[in-house]
Enzyme design. Structure first.
Site, short mmCIF file in Angstrom:
data_model
loop_
_atom_site.label_atom_id
_atom_site.label_comp_id
_atom_site.label_asym_id
_atom_site.label_seq_id
_atom_site.Cartn_x
_atom_site.Cartn_y
_atom_site.Cartn_z
CG ASP A 9 -1.89 1.14 1.15
OD1 ASP A 9 -2.29 1.45 0.19
OD2 ASP A 9 -2.35 1.48 2.38
CG ASP A 103 -2.94 3.74 -2.89
OD1 ASP A 103 -3.91 3.27 -3.08
OD2 ASP A 103 -2.20 4.20 -1.97
CD GLU A 104 -5.59 -0.82 -1.03
OE1 GLU A 104 -5.20 -1.55 -0.02
OE2 GLU A 104 -6.40 0.07 -0.70
MG LIG Z 1 -2.47 4.02 0.24
#
Ligand SMILES: [Mg+2]
Length: 383
Positions: A9, A103-104
């Site tokens: 993350d 973003d993960e």
């Molecule tokens: Mg994040």
């Protein structure tokens, strides 16, 4: 084999990109979001968070809490491009990457110890590669399953690495608050609090029946399993990539392999036909079942030794996958999908190195397709 799942993350993703690209923002509280009166905070940099600013907060409130914050409008195209780079890096570690958002992502590293070392070393390598490529920090969790890996990546932000000790998972998560269980929102937390349950350990010690009386049997089964550190969900790659699938909702719930298998075989048959029609072969097969209880959807998938477009090849893989499901519970939906698609021509290249029987079988199935086109779907094929 011991499964190893990583969850990566990015730390304050949008804000960190702005600080990367605009040195004057570094070390300062930065808020990315709409500056208009009714705007909302998309991401706050770590410098802004001690003031109580967090994402999804109204911008007006954020400005009250942290008047000195620099508010930057979002540049979504840039963030999407960085995300593409990120996923590319992850893809260089494992073919099994499942993005959850820009973003993960989950990365299944099972069997990669020989290449990358222990889970902690894998996590460090991943984090370093992401920083090298994007210039940005990320936090990584490593564990035996998705639930634990995702939980872990959030325990030591930013730039953290958290490994949930293999074999001691239940003790590791026991002291954490129940809100850390996937699916436990404020309402369920309140109901469980009524039972005197505050930690994950409390939930693990509670009987499933007692949980069910409070939150219903579906959620009870789910959180009881999670509290015992059990989460069978697989990392499903290429969520958006093309796959060819077929599924059917059953008129009546089915249970047991003898009942489910004929339906699954029919789904494989349809997938194989759809593949041949498009001159494609599948490099992987996914089976999904939806249970009646709690509408839980379970998937199992595997890569095929040789990419396939025939019913027998897909069917064999599907039958093996079926053994990995709990078939005692009533099932309401059965589906199969081929993924990792490639052209049949590319697959035939492989066949030059052997595998003649597969090609023969394909020829036969092409002939059957032609008959089916003319006479409809009623003709049975093979057994
Ligand atoms: Mg994040």
């Amino acid at each position: 084999m011991q499964r190893v799942v990583l969850h990566l993350d990015m730390d304050a993703f949008y804000a960190s990109i702005e600080q990367r690209d605009h040195p004057e923002l570094r070390g300062k509280p930065v808020i990315v979001g709409g500056a208009a009166r009714r705007g909302v905070v998309m991401t706050a940099s770590y410098e802004a968070r001690p003031f109580g600013v967090h994402s999804a907060m109204p911008m007006a409130r954020a400005r009250q809490l942290c008047p000195q914050a620099l508010v930057v409008p979002p540049r979504m195209a840039v963030y999407a491009e960085v995300s593409r780079q990120l996923m590319e890096v992850l893809g260089s570690y494992s073919p099994l990457v499942e993005p959850l958002s820009l973003d993960e992502a989950f990365v299944d590293m099972t069997g990669a110890e020989g290449l990358f070392g222990a889970p902690e070393a894998m996590a460090r390598a991943l984090q370093a590669s992401v920083r090298e490529r994007t210039g940005l920090g990320a936090s990584v969790g490593a564990a035996k399953n998705k639930f634990l890996a995702k939980l872990a990546s959030d325990l030591d932000k930013p730039n953290g690495i958290t490994v949930v000790p293999f074999g001691a998972e239940v003790a590791f998560i026991a002291p954490l608050p129940i809100r850390r269980l996937w699916g436990v929102g404020p309402k369920a937390a309140e109901l469980l609090g009524g039972l005197g349950l505050g930690t994950i350990g409390d939930v693990a010690r509670c009987s499933e029946a007692a949980l069910a009386a409070k939150v219903g049997s579906g959620l009870a089964a789910h959180i009881h399993a999670l509290a015992h550190a059990e989460d069978p969900r697989e990392v499903v790659p290429d969520r958006d990539a093309r796959s060819v699938g077929s599924e059917t909702t059953l008129d009546e719930d089915l249970r047991g392999e003898a009942a489910v298998w004929p339906v699954l075989r029919q789904m494989c048959d349809r997938v194989a036909r759809a593949l041949r029609k498009e001159e494609l072969c599948a490099g992987g097969l996914r089976v999904k079942l939806r249970y009646s209880r709690g509408f839980r959807l379970m998937t199992r998938q595997c890569l095929l030794e040789v990419p396939s477009d025939d019913s027998a090849g897909l069917g064999n893989a599907a039958r093996e996958l079926l053994e990995r499901f709990d078939l005692e519970e009533p099932i309401r939906l059965v589906g199969a999908a081929g993924f990792r698609l490639q052209t049949s021509a590319a697959t035939r290249q492989l066949d030059l190195f052997g595998e003649k029987p597969r090609e023969k079988r394909s020829e036969l199935e092409h002939a059957v397709d032609a008959i089916r086109e003319r006479f409809g779907d009623k003709i049975g094929f093979g057994s």
